[in-house]
Design a protein around this motif. Structure first.
Motif, PDB file in Angstrom:
ATOM      1  N   ASP A 159     -29.551  48.473  -2.126  1.00 31.32           N
ATOM      2  CA  ASP A 159     -29.611  49.311  -3.315  1.00 31.32           C
ATOM      3  C   ASP A 159     -30.688  48.813  -4.270  1.00 31.32           C
ATOM      4  O   ASP A 159     -30.912  47.613  -4.413  1.00 31.32           O
ATOM      5  N   GLY A 160     -31.317  49.717  -4.945  1.00 23.69           N
ATOM      6  CA  GLY A 160     -32.337  49.364  -5.922  1.00 23.69           C
ATOM      7  C   GLY A 160     -33.483  50.344  -5.874  1.00 23.69           C
ATOM      8  O   GLY A 160     -33.501  51.298  -5.077  1.00 23.69           O
ATOM      9  N   VAL A 161     -34.457  50.118  -6.753  1.00 24.73           N
ATOM     10  CA  VAL A 161     -35.637  50.967  -6.785  1.00 24.73           C
ATOM     11  C   VAL A 161     -36.857  50.148  -6.400  1.00 24.73           C
ATOM     12  O   VAL A 161     -36.942  48.960  -6.707  1.00 24.73           O
ATOM     13  N   CYS A 162     -37.768  50.772  -5.702  1.00 24.35           N
ATOM     14  CA  CYS A 162     -38.996  50.126  -5.257  1.00 24.35           C
ATOM     15  C   CYS A 162     -40.197  50.876  -5.816  1.00 24.35           C
ATOM     16  O   CYS A 162     -40.085  52.024  -6.234  1.00 24.35           O
ATOM     17  N   ARG A 163     -41.348  50.186  -5.809  1.00 23.89           N
ATOM     18  CA  ARG A 163     -42.613  50.806  -6.224  1.00 23.89           C
ATOM     19  C   ARG A 163     -43.602  50.742  -5.068  1.00 23.89           C
ATOM     20  O   ARG A 163     -43.578  49.819  -4.257  1.00 23.89           O
ATOM     21  N   ASP A 193     -42.852  37.455   1.122  1.00 27.29           N
ATOM     22  CA  ASP A 193     -41.403  37.228   1.158  1.00 27.29           C
ATOM     23  C   ASP A 193     -40.707  37.950   0.010  1.00 27.29           C
ATOM     24  O   ASP A 193     -39.672  38.605   0.205  1.00 27.29           O
ATOM     25  N   LEU A 194     -41.271  37.826  -1.205  1.00 30.94           N
ATOM     26  CA  LEU A 194     -40.637  38.432  -2.377  1.00 30.94           C
ATOM     27  C   LEU A 194     -40.723  39.956  -2.353  1.00 30.94           C
ATOM     28  O   LEU A 194     -39.791  40.648  -2.789  1.00 30.94           O
ATOM     29  N   ALA A 195     -41.826  40.486  -1.858  1.00 32.44           N
ATOM     30  CA  ALA A 195     -42.021  41.933  -1.893  1.00 32.44           C
ATOM     31  C   ALA A 195     -41.321  42.662  -0.744  1.00 32.44           C
ATOM     32  O   ALA A 195     -40.733  43.734  -0.949  1.00 32.44           O
ATOM     33  N   TYR A 196     -41.362  42.077   0.462  1.00 30.19           N
ATOM     34  CA  TYR A 196     -40.896  42.824   1.624  1.00 30.19           C
ATOM     35  C   TYR A 196     -39.783  42.148   2.422  1.00 30.19           C
ATOM     36  O   TYR A 196     -39.300  42.724   3.389  1.00 30.19           O
ATOM     37  N   ASP A 197     -39.390  40.943   2.038  1.00 32.99           N
ATOM     38  CA  ASP A 197     -38.274  40.307   2.740  1.00 32.99           C
ATOM     39  C   ASP A 197     -37.086  40.174   1.784  1.00 32.99           C
ATOM     40  O   ASP A 197     -36.279  41.080   1.674  1.00 32.99           O
ATOM     41  N   THR A 198     -36.971  39.052   1.076  1.00 33.51           N
ATOM     42  CA  THR A 198     -35.855  38.821   0.158  1.00 33.51           C
ATOM     43  C   THR A 198     -36.408  38.603  -1.245  1.00 33.51           C
ATOM     44  O   THR A 198     -37.189  37.681  -1.460  1.00 33.51           O
ATOM     45  N   GLN A 203     -31.837  40.345  -2.834  1.00 35.93           N
ATOM     46  CA  GLN A 203     -31.743  41.625  -2.132  1.00 35.93           C
ATOM     47  C   GLN A 203     -32.834  41.732  -1.062  1.00 35.93           C
ATOM     48  O   GLN A 203     -33.877  41.075  -1.150  1.00 35.93           O
ATOM     49  N   ARG A 204     -32.574  42.587  -0.091  1.00 37.20           N
ATOM     50  CA  ARG A 204     -33.554  42.842   0.971  1.00 37.20           C
ATOM     51  C   ARG A 204     -33.871  44.341   0.953  1.00 37.20           C
ATOM     52  O   ARG A 204     -33.296  45.125   1.718  1.00 37.20           O
ATOM     53  N   PRO A 205     -34.793  44.746   0.087  1.00 34.21           N
ATOM     54  CA  PRO A 205     -35.049  46.176  -0.107  1.00 34.21           C
ATOM     55  C   PRO A 205     -35.455  46.905   1.166  1.00 34.21           C
ATOM     56  O   PRO A 205     -35.207  48.106   1.301  1.00 34.21           O
ATOM     57  N   PHE A 206     -36.093  46.183   2.105  1.00 34.33           N
ATOM     58  CA  PHE A 206     -36.582  46.817   3.334  1.00 34.33           C
ATOM     59  C   PHE A 206     -35.883  46.261   4.570  1.00 34.33           C
ATOM     60  O   PHE A 206     -36.374  46.422   5.686  1.00 34.33           O
ATOM     61  N   GLY A 207     -34.766  45.588   4.362  1.00 37.35           N
ATOM     62  CA  GLY A 207     -34.015  45.046   5.489  1.00 37.35           C
ATOM     63  C   GLY A 207     -34.626  43.814   6.111  1.00 37.35           C
ATOM     64  O   GLY A 207     -34.223  43.383   7.186  1.00 37.35           O
ATOM     65  N   THR A 235     -44.773  44.304   8.723  1.00 37.70           N
ATOM     66  CA  THR A 235     -43.851  45.280   9.309  1.00 37.70           C
ATOM     67  C   THR A 235     -42.445  44.920   8.867  1.00 37.70           C
ATOM     68  O   THR A 235     -42.045  43.752   8.930  1.00 37.70           O
ATOM     69  N   THR A 236     -41.699  45.910   8.407  1.00 34.74           N
ATOM     70  CA  THR A 236     -40.348  45.680   7.897  1.00 34.74           C
ATOM     71  C   THR A 236     -39.314  46.378   8.764  1.00 34.74           C
ATOM     72  O   THR A 236     -39.641  47.300   9.529  1.00 34.74           O
ATOM     73  N   ALA A 237     -38.059  45.938   8.637  1.00 31.72           N
ATOM     74  CA  ALA A 237     -36.986  46.532   9.436  1.00 31.72           C
ATOM     75  C   ALA A 237     -36.751  47.988   9.049  1.00 31.72           C
ATOM     76  O   ALA A 237     -36.423  48.819   9.890  1.00 31.72           O
ATOM     77  N   LYS A 238     -36.893  48.294   7.766  1.00 33.63           N
ATOM     78  CA  LYS A 238     -36.745  49.658   7.258  1.00 33.63           C
ATOM     79  C   LYS A 238     -37.977  50.012   6.446  1.00 33.63           C
ATOM     80  O   LYS A 238     -38.588  49.151   5.820  1.00 33.63           O
ATOM     81  N   GLY A 239     -38.321  51.277   6.428  1.00 38.50           N
ATOM     82  CA  GLY A 239     -39.450  51.708   5.631  1.00 38.50           C
ATOM     83  C   GLY A 239     -40.778  51.527   6.344  1.00 38.50           C
ATOM     84  O   GLY A 239     -40.844  51.050   7.487  1.00 38.50           O
TER      85      GLY A 239
END
Length: 303
Positions: A159-163, A193-198, A203-207, A235-239
């Motif tokens: 959950d959350g908002v991304c830019r 790590d901060l932007a696309y992992d944890t 939180q993990r916005p992209f899994g 490459t991320t798990a989601k998105g």
């Protein structure tokens, strides 16, 4: 009745430690502190005679006022001939985290003329271009973030908002490393790590981040000084995944400490073009000057 305008960015007495100064960015207090640059004038010393007596009386008056402020003397009569003196405890005023209410000290950094087309990092002495499709950061928790894409979207995993994109600046601290290539490589890993992992709140916005590829690593000129750029495609798990870039270079002000400029950009059709990351870096200027050019100043997009 409208509320008073917020004070401009500058150095102000720290509400939690008035003997130091703290940077107010125009909207909130940052974590940057310093000792006041202008010494506090010393009070003249009594030199005897009538003037010395006047100064001594003035000092006594100040002490009396301090005693009145810190406690109130209550006289209680318990029936005996001698009154009992009791000092009432006063409650300290709560610390404030709001904006400063007094003007900047004489050593405050001057507030630049507001320019919607450029974002300013006064601490590191640089300005950055605000391109079409981007805006100066608003309503972001990280005070290092200066520029963002204007819209948010629901993160694909937690959950959350991304830019779609962000640009942040910071001073490189906590290391004795001087090699710009190594510093940029380490910084881009932290940024990814901060932007696309944890993120900073767990939180993990992209899994989570599944993999990354170095798509650019080169020396270049930044604000007229030699710097180094490293860019990852992740490459991320989601998105859709995205791009993360770090550029490290010496500041042109103060002790010439190293500055890191981090950029993130989703690999999405809704995001600005990847070439914007190059345009942002090429457009970095020293505060109050032109600059630019030099080794690696001609920067083209990388895939």
């Amino acid at each position: 009745m409208s509320s008073p305008a917020s004070p401009p960015p500058g150095w102000y007495p720290d509400p939690k430690a008035p003997s130091t100064e703290r940077w107010w960015d125009g909207a909130a207090w940052t974590q940057h502190r310093r000792q006041p640059q202008t010494p506090v004038p010393m009070a003249p010393q009594p030199s005897g005679g009538g003037r010395g007596k006047v100064l001594a009386l003035a000092a006594a008056g100040v002490a009396l006022v301090a005693a009145i402020v810190t406690g109130v003397v209550l006289v209680v009569n318990d029936g005996s001939d001698e009154p009992e003196a009791r000092t009432a405890t006063t409650t300290a005023a709560p610390e404030t985290s709001g904006p400063p209410t007094q003007p900047p000290t004489s050593s405050a950094a001057p507030s630049p003329t507001e320019d919607a087309s450029r974002a300013t990092d006064q601490l590191n002495g640089i300005t950055l271009p605000v391109l079409d499709g981007w805006e100066k950061a608003k309503y972001v928790a990280d005070h290092d973030v200066l520029i963002t894409t204007p819209l948010t979207y629901t993160c694909p995993f937690d959950d959350g908002v991304c830019r779609r994109g962000t640009v942040a600046t910071s001073t490189v601290t906590g290391t004795d490393e001087k090699d710009l290539a190594d510093l940029a490589a380490k910084d881009v890993a932290d940024a990814a790590d901060l932007a696309y992992d944890t993120n900073a709140v767990g939180q993990r916005p992209f899994g989570g981040m599944k993999s990354h590829k170095v798509v650019a690593a080169r020396q270049l000129a930044v604000a007229g000084r030699a710097g180094y750029l490293v860019r990852w495609k992740v490459t991320t798990a989601k998105g859709p995944g995205g791009y993360v870039q770090s550029v490290v270079f010496p500041s042109s002000v103060g002790s010439q400490a190293l500055v890191a400029v981090r950029c993130t950009l989703d690999a999405s059709p809704e995001a600005p073009p990847l070439a914007d990351l190059d345009r942002i870096v090429k457009g970095i200027r020293p505060l109050g000057g032109a600059g630019g050019g030099g080794v690696g100043s001609s920067v083209g997009p990388d895939d």
